[in-house]
Structure formats: structure tokens, C-alpha cells
Design an enzyme around this catalytic site. Structure first.
Site, mmCIF file in Angstrom:
data_model
loop_
_atom_site.group_PDB
_atom_site.id
_atom_site.type_symbol
_atom_site.label_atom_id
_atom_site.label_comp_id
_atom_site.label_asym_id
_atom_site.label_seq_id
_atom_site.Cartn_x
_atom_site.Cartn_y
_atom_site.Cartn_z
ATOM 1 C CD GLU A 39 -1.792 3.979 8.071
ATOM 2 O OE1 GLU A 39 -1.564 4.405 9.224
ATOM 3 O OE2 GLU A 39 -1.914 4.712 7.085
ATOM 4 C CE1 TYR A 52 -0.391 2.774 13.638
ATOM 5 C CE2 TYR A 52 -2.348 3.818 12.737
ATOM 6 C CZ TYR A 52 -1.086 3.273 12.563
ATOM 7 O OH TYR A 52 -0.538 3.222 11.306
ATOM 8 N NE ARG A 69 -3.346 2.527 2.606
ATOM 9 C CZ ARG A 69 -3.224 3.387 3.621
ATOM 10 N NH1 ARG A 69 -2.544 3.057 4.707
ATOM 11 N NH2 ARG A 69 -3.794 4.551 3.572
ATOM 12 C CD GLU A 98 -4.767 7.646 9.452
ATOM 13 O OE1 GLU A 98 -4.282 8.691 9.921
ATOM 14 O OE2 GLU A 98 -4.352 6.517 9.758
ATOM 15 C CG ASN A 134 -5.347 3.345 8.576
ATOM 16 O OD1 ASN A 134 -5.484 2.332 7.886
ATOM 17 N ND2 ASN A 134 -4.893 4.476 8.077
ATOM 18 C CG HIS A 175 -1.085 9.068 3.489
ATOM 19 N ND1 HIS A 175 -1.277 7.726 3.724
ATOM 20 C CD2 HIS A 175 -0.651 9.567 4.664
ATOM 21 C CE1 HIS A 175 -0.965 7.432 4.979
ATOM 22 N NE2 HIS A 175 -0.574 8.542 5.575
HETATM 23 O O1 IFM Z 1 2.326 7.546 10.174
HETATM 24 C C1 IFM Z 1 0.944 7.610 10.289
HETATM 25 C C2 IFM Z 1 0.285 7.449 8.932
HETATM 26 O O2 IFM Z 1 0.722 8.390 8.023
HETATM 27 C C3 IFM Z 1 -1.214 7.606 9.078
HETATM 28 N N1 IFM Z 1 -1.716 6.724 10.090
HETATM 29 C C4 IFM Z 1 -1.078 6.736 11.378
HETATM 30 C C5 IFM Z 1 0.428 6.524 11.201
HETATM 31 C C6 IFM Z 1 1.116 6.521 12.583
HETATM 32 O O3 IFM Z 1 0.858 7.709 13.253
#
Ligand code: IFM
Length: 464
Positions: free
Chosen positions: A371, A315, A99, A187, A313, A142
Site C-alpha cells: 500500500e 504513507y 490485492r 497492519e 504499507n 484486514h
Molecule cells: O485505508 C487504509 C487501509 O485499510 C490500511 N492502510 C492504510 C489505508 C489508508 O489509511
């Protein structure tokens, strides 16, 4: 284990086991897509080469105090020059897919005409990936908006949505046949909220009302682009990538519970509801009264056009409590595991969110985890990077995805963030998200142990 997998040396099996998802999971099947991800501004460098025009991140990172240590994307991982060896690296991992994102400022001149040299870069890159049998998931935006568009109001200007559609039209005509999946935006929450709501990201503006308007124009651009992508590149699948956040509370009151719920509305449904239901969540405007965006007739139909996939995505989780009014405050939990970013390691949040989205959104398309990953303060010692926390992170998050699939969520793939350490936006180069270590002085890449473990798992899965 099949007899084929016995060809793998025992230490490779032990290495694979450090990250592998549960053996019974669909994630081990050949049709599940395993990949790695990057983004243009974070890795390419070469910001003034071959006709590339400045982006909002060039401007923002050049301002003192905006990015840690004054880092910029000027050189990054020098991928613009090292793309060929980077493709070899991707191939060596044995992933099914890569990606990447296209830099709008690289492929289009300010007058809207194509920049051939920029387009040629992506043609070469995508062609090489295709030759190697690696699927190509391409994000159009992005975060690197051309600065000349920001000078005309950026995403606060409705016209930018139409300029984005023009850009998507150009790129998909030029690159048709080379792309497996197009994602319009990465995002949009971050572009709108961090860019225009609190100013932590480029262009650095801070007003909640602006954030909701910017988001509306971003989503409008997405919706306008979809039919163009489909017409120009009928074989490719089309979708969008959203960052999502899990919010829970350790508070005991009803107000705390509502606070946690509003956090998720603000992080998730603000983006997903317009896309999947054609409306903004009313709860959002209880949190942010008076911030309703200007919506013209027909906009919500454009925004909610059907998609082939949704990129997620994920985290971390946040612990919220009521702020005493309509909002929430983040009260970090003590004694939980955290990463170099200070983010809590909370794989359960990924399963919870995937299950919630499935029950909440009838029109939820197939999902790719586009992600997931973590930053750690990695260093090469005796030629090796032992990133033990990342391997535990990966394994536990793979297991969370596997549980969501078992519960009926249609997850088709997983992309590790990131292929390599890179420019982590306002945190510059200090925060290392890669499964490959990058020495920014020499540009030497060293596969971390997490990368070697993923490689070993993928080799076992193929039976090679
Ligand atoms: O590095 C970023 C990415 O560009 C977008 N999503 C979160 C990642 C980590 O912060």
C-alpha cells in the site's frame, strides 16, 4: 523508446510521464509487479447478505461519534454486487496484480462451519481475475473480526489466534490454486494499537497493556496459519503486511533523537522484530514500561516462522520530540506539503525505511509495497477528476522505491492504495484514497487522472 512504444499516442506518453518511475529503474521491467489494492469492509457493502455475520466494524461504526459523519460500511462501494464491472476496471488499468481481502464474517458461520455463499463470492472473483491473467494477492484479515469473537474477548483472548488459524485453514483449502500470494494479516499494528491501545478503531478499547497482548495474539495467529497455508496451497507464497512509519526529529537534544528512534521502534520494530528475529524490542518496554505481553513457551518460534514475502504499507513521516520522560510527542512540521489526511508527503521516508530494514534484519524476505497512496478531496468536474497532487505523490514515491532497489533492497512490486475511493475507517467516505472516484449516490466509478496516468505508464511498459 523502442519502436513498439511509438505506437502510443504522444499524449499517452505525456500522461504516463506524470507518474512514471525513472526509466532506468527495475520497476519498468516486466517481472516487477504493479497492482492496485482494496479491502473487504472498505468496498463490499452487503453486510447482511448471504449469511454474512456482523463484524466489529459494523458494531463500532453504528456507535454515534466513532466514525466521521456517522458513516458505516453498509453500502460502501457495493462491490459485492458490482465485482464483475470492478474486475473489468482493474483489467482496463493494465495492472499485473490485484490485492484484496477476504471478509472472515462472510465465509464462516459462528459455529465454525463454512458459509458456502460467501466462499462462492470469492471463488467467482478470484477465478475471473485469474482468467484475465491478473495475479491475486489475498489478505486474510484486514480488520473485520467477526463480532461473536470480539464478544469472547477478541484479540485479547488467546483463543482468537487459534480461531484465526482455523479460518485460514478453511479458506486456503477452499481457494487453493486461485491465489498468488497469501498475506495473513494487514497492519497488525493498527488492529492492536488503534483497536485496543487508543480505541480509535474497532473494537474501541484503550489500554496500552491490552495493545501489546492483542498484538501478540495477532502475530501468534499469523504464525499458526503459515504452515496451514503452505500445506493447503503449496504453490502460493505466504507472508504478512505491516504498516511502517518514518520518525525524525527537528529537536536538537539527545532526548529528541531517542524520541524519534522510539517512535520507529513502536511503529516498526514492535511488529517486524518478533516476525524476523523472534523477540520483542526491549526499547518498546522503555517507552511503555510494564506492558510486556504474556508469552508462552514456543510462541516466539511460531511467530518467527519463515515467510516468502513482507508487505510494506507506507504513507508518511512524523516529527517527534521528547516528552520529557521516556516517550515522544508528535510536533507537526510547518510549511511541509500535506494530504487531505493531514499526513506529510515525504517519499524519502520510504527509501530510508526500506534501506534500514535491509541493514537491520538479516532474514528480511523479498518486499512488496502493498500500500502507498494519499487522500484528496477529489470531485468530478466535466467528467474528469484532475488529482494533480496524487500524481506527484505517486511519481515521487515510485522514485523512492527505485532508489531503494538501486541500493540493493529486494522490492518485487508496488500496489497503489487504492483502486477506488472507499470507507476510510474512522474517517468514513470523506477521505478519498482512490485512483478511481466513486460517487456514493450512484455508484458510478470515474477513473481519475492519476489512474489514467498509471494506465498509460503500464501500457507503455508493455509496449502496447
Ligand atoms: O485505508 C487504509 C487501509 O485499510 C490500511 N492502510 C492504510 C489505508 C489508508 O489509511
Amino acid at each position: 523508446m523502442t519502436s513498439q512504444t511509438n505506437r502510443i499516442a504522444p499524449n499517452a506518453q505525456a500522461l504516463a510521464e506524470l507518474v512514471a518511475p525513472p526509466a532506468s529503474s527495475l520497476m519498468s521491467r516486466p517481472e516487477f509487479v504493479w497492482g492496485v489494492a482494496t479491502a473487504s469492509y472498505q468496498i463490499e457493502g452487503a453486510i447482511a447478505e448471504d449469511g454474512r455475520v456482523p463484524s466489529i466494524w459494523d458494531t463500532f461504526s453504528a456507535k454515534p461519534g466513532k466514525v466521521l459523519h456517522g458513516d458505516t460500511g453498509e453500502h460502501a462501494c457495493d462491490h459485492y454486487h458490482r465485482w464483475s464491472e470492478d474486475v473489468d476496471l482493474i483489467e482496463s488499468l493494465g495492472v499485473d496484480a490485484y490485492r484484496l481481502s477476504i471478509a472472515w464474517p462472510r465465509v464462516m458461520h459462528a459455529d465454525g462451519t463454512p458459509n458456502r455463499k460467501g466462499l462462492d463470492f470469492y471463488k467467482k472473483l478470484l477465478t475471473r481475475l485469474a482468467e484475465k491473467g491478473i495475479q491475486r494477492f489475498v489478505t486474510l484479515y484486514h480488520w473485520d473480526l467477526p463480532q461473536y469473537l470480539e464478544d469472547r474477548g477478541g484479540w485479547l483472548n488467546r483463543d482468537t489466534a487459534y480461531r484465526f488459524a482455523e479460518y485460514a485453514d478453511l479458506v486456503s483449502r477452499e481457494l487453493q490454486g486461485l491465489v498468488t500470494g497469501w498475506a495473513t494479516l494487514n497492519e497488525p499494528w493498527c488492529s492492536a494499537y488503534l483497536g485496543y491501545g487508543n480505541g480509535h478503531h474497532a473494537p474501541g478499547l484503550a489500554n496500552t497493556r491490552w495493545a501489546t497482548q492483542a498484538l501478540h495474539h495477532l502475530l501468534l495467529g499469523h504464525g499458526l496459519a503459515l504452515p496451514l497455508l503452505r500445506a493447503n496451497d503449496p504453490v502460493a507464497r505466504c507472508g504478512i503486511v505491516a504498516n511502517v512509519g518514518r520518525g525524525t526529529t527537528d529537536g536538537t537534544t539527545e532526548a529528541d533523537r531517542i524520541a524519534a528512534q522510539r517512535y520507529e521502534v513502536q511503529h516498526n520494530d514492535w511488529i517486524l522484530q518478533p516476525l524476523l528475529k523472534g523477540s520483542y524490542p526491549e526499547e518498546l518496554f522503555k517507552l511503555w514500561p510494564g506492558t510486556e505481553p504474556l508469552v508462552l513457551d514456543g510462541d516466539m518460534e511460531i511467530i518467527s516462522r519463515p515467510m516468502d514475502f513482507l508487505g510494506i504499507n507506507y504513507y508518511f513521516r512524523s516529527n517527534l520530540r521528547s516528552d520529557g520522560g521516556t516517550g515522544f510527542v508528535d510536533v507537526p512540521l510547518k510549511d511541509v506539503e500535506r494530504t487531505q489526511m493531514g499526513w506529510e508527503v515525504y517519499p524519502q521516508g520510504l527509501e530510508d525505511l526500506l534501506r534500514r530494514f535491509k541493514s537491520q534484519y538479516d532474514r528480511l524476505p523479498p518486499i512488496y509495497i502493498t500500500e502507498n497512496g494519499m487522500a484528496s478531496d477529489d470531485a468530478v468536474v466535466n467528467g474528469e477528476v484532475v488529482d494533480e497532487q496524487r500524481m506527484r505523490f505517486m511519481k515521487s514515491h515510485f522514485a523512492a522505491v527505485a532508489r531503494a532497489i538501486d541500493a540493493g533492497v529486494d522490492v518485487r512490486g508496488y500496489f497503489a492504495w487504492s483502486l477506488m475511493d472507499n470507507f476510510e475507517w474512522a474517517f468514513g467516505y470523506e477521505r478519498r484514497f482512490g485512483i478511481t472516484h466513486v460517487d456514493y449516490d450512484t455508484q458510478v466509478r470515474t477513473l481519475k487522472q492519476s489512474g489514467r496516468a498509471l494506465q498509460a505508464f503500464l501500457a507503455l511498459r508493455r509496449g502496447s
